[in-house]
Scaffold this motif. Sequence first.
Motif, PDB file in Angstrom:
ATOM      1  N   PHE A   1     -12.372 -26.411  28.146  1.00 48.62           N
ATOM      2  CA  PHE A   1     -12.307 -27.473  28.167  1.00 48.62           C
ATOM      3  C   PHE A   1     -13.011 -27.297  29.928  1.00 48.62           C
ATOM      4  N   ILE A   2     -13.876 -28.068  30.610  1.00 50.02           N
ATOM      5  CA  ILE A   2     -14.664 -28.267  31.612  1.00 50.02           C
ATOM      6  C   ILE A   2     -13.544 -28.592  32.092  1.00 50.02           C
ATOM      7  N   SER A   3     -13.706 -28.216  33.258  1.00 50.89           N
ATOM      8  CA  SER A   3     -12.439 -29.593  34.323  1.00 50.89           C
ATOM      9  C   SER A   3     -13.317 -29.748  35.107  1.00 50.89           C
ATOM     10  N   LYS A   4     -14.114 -29.091  36.372  1.00 51.04           N
ATOM     11  CA  LYS A   4     -14.780 -29.694  37.042  1.00 51.04           C
ATOM     12  C   LYS A   4     -16.071 -28.775  37.177  1.00 51.04           C
ATOM     13  N   VAL A   5     -17.574 -29.404  37.918  1.00 48.46           N
ATOM     14  CA  VAL A   5     -19.013 -28.944  37.667  1.00 48.46           C
ATOM     15  C   VAL A   5     -19.000 -29.880  39.118  1.00 48.46           C
ATOM     16  N   VAL A   6     -20.156 -28.467  39.590  1.00 50.32           N
ATOM     17  CA  VAL A   6     -20.044 -28.821  41.042  1.00 50.32           C
ATOM     18  C   VAL A   6     -21.454 -29.731  41.676  1.00 50.32           C
ATOM     19  N   PRO A   7     -21.353 -31.243  41.918  1.00 52.54           N
ATOM     20  CA  PRO A   7     -23.000 -31.548  42.299  1.00 52.54           C
ATOM     21  C   PRO A   7     -23.576 -30.848  42.391  1.00 52.54           C
ATOM     22  N   ASP A   8     -24.935 -30.746  42.042  1.00 44.49           N
ATOM     23  CA  ASP A   8     -26.038 -30.265  42.566  1.00 44.49           C
ATOM     24  C   ASP A   8     -26.537 -29.076  41.846  1.00 44.49           C
ATOM     25  N   SER A   9     -25.424 -28.349  40.687  1.00 46.62           N
ATOM     26  CA  SER A   9     -25.514 -26.670  40.614  1.00 46.62           C
ATOM     27  C   SER A   9     -26.437 -26.555  39.390  1.00 46.62           C
ATOM     28  N   ASP A  10     -26.305 -25.550  39.007  1.00 51.39           N
ATOM     29  CA  ASP A  10     -27.468 -25.494  38.000  1.00 51.39           C
ATOM     30  C   ASP A  10     -26.444 -26.144  36.283  1.00 51.39           C
ATOM     31  N   ALA A  11     -25.544 -25.919  36.786  1.00 56.37           N
ATOM     32  CA  ALA A  11     -24.827 -26.447  35.376  1.00 56.37           C
ATOM     33  C   ALA A  11     -24.327 -28.481  35.391  1.00 56.37           C
TER      34      ALA A  11
ATOM     35  N   ALA B   1     -23.511 -15.319  42.048  1.00 52.47           N
ATOM     36  CA  ALA B   1     -23.630 -16.826  42.453  1.00 52.47           C
ATOM     37  C   ALA B   1     -22.678 -17.737  41.570  1.00 52.47           C
ATOM     38  N   GLN B   2     -21.850 -18.098  41.461  1.00 52.66           N
ATOM     39  CA  GLN B   2     -21.162 -18.786  41.386  1.00 52.66           C
ATOM     40  C   GLN B   2     -21.726 -19.443  40.372  1.00 52.66           C
ATOM     41  N   LEU B   3     -20.625 -19.928  39.157  1.00 49.61           N
ATOM     42  CA  LEU B   3     -21.263 -20.511  37.855  1.00 49.61           C
ATOM     43  C   LEU B   3     -21.275 -22.052  37.652  1.00 49.61           C
ATOM     44  N   GLY B   4     -20.819 -22.795  39.086  1.00 47.30           N
ATOM     45  CA  GLY B   4     -20.858 -24.176  39.676  1.00 47.30           C
ATOM     46  C   GLY B   4     -20.630 -24.858  38.153  1.00 47.30           C
ATOM     47  N   PHE B   5     -18.963 -24.152  37.459  1.00 47.77           N
ATOM     48  CA  PHE B   5     -18.436 -25.252  36.864  1.00 47.77           C
ATOM     49  C   PHE B   5     -16.995 -24.589  36.837  1.00 47.77           C
ATOM     50  N   ASN B   6     -15.903 -25.024  36.564  1.00 43.92           N
ATOM     51  CA  ASN B   6     -14.712 -24.916  35.928  1.00 43.92           C
ATOM     52  C   ASN B   6     -14.142 -25.322  34.911  1.00 43.92           C
TER      53      ASN B   6
ATOM     54  N   GLN C   1     -20.246 -31.538  31.753  1.00 45.24           N
ATOM     55  CA  GLN C   1     -19.830 -32.405  32.210  1.00 45.24           C
ATOM     56  C   GLN C   1     -18.334 -32.185  32.180  1.00 45.24           C
ATOM     57  N   GLU C   2     -17.631 -32.605  33.121  1.00 44.20           N
ATOM     58  CA  GLU C   2     -16.284 -32.657  32.957  1.00 44.20           C
ATOM     59  C   GLU C   2     -15.402 -33.025  32.011  1.00 44.20           C
ATOM     60  N   GLY C   3     -14.772 -32.702  30.810  1.00 41.16           N
ATOM     61  CA  GLY C   3     -14.740 -32.823  29.682  1.00 41.16           C
ATOM     62  C   GLY C   3     -15.130 -32.390  27.944  1.00 41.16           C
ATOM     63  N   ASP C   4     -16.709 -32.026  28.455  1.00 41.60           N
ATOM     64  CA  ASP C   4     -16.944 -30.920  27.379  1.00 41.60           C
ATOM     65  C   ASP C   4     -16.193 -29.366  26.941  1.00 41.60           C
TER      66      ASP C   4
END
Length: 157
Positions: A90-100, A73-78, A106-109
Amino acid sequence: MSGQVANMEKAGFETMDQKIPYDDYQLPVVFLPSYESPPAWIAPQERIHHHDYNNELTQFLPRTIVLKKPPGAQLGFNIRGGKASQLGIFISKVVPDSDAHRAELQEGDQVLSVNEVDFQDIEHSRAVEILKTAREILMRVRFFPYNYQRQKERTVH
């Protein structure tokens, strides 16, 4: 006393009898806002829900995110950044409707740690390896948009 009033009028000061038109002031004029009394004292445990004190600073406090990742499975974020940038991961992207996304990542974490491994001074490749191989991820993150923006300006990945 009337001589002093006449001198004050000549110097451009306001007297009791008249107001000086705004255009006649000689120096730059700064009008201060009217004084507002500070809010009454409120117990610290009640401030978080009180409209006079709730300034949303709680969004910057570290928080814990728990994610479970089935094999393949994918993490749901980059992520971006690492030791080379000296700013962290840092989190640069969060996939919508993912567990993340549902865990409110969120982006910027900034990722502070993953499974008790310190991420504040880690190589990007090592961080990716830890995140990809873990089946259960216990992350400490904090919203840090200022350093995230600096991170974006310094790095390409």
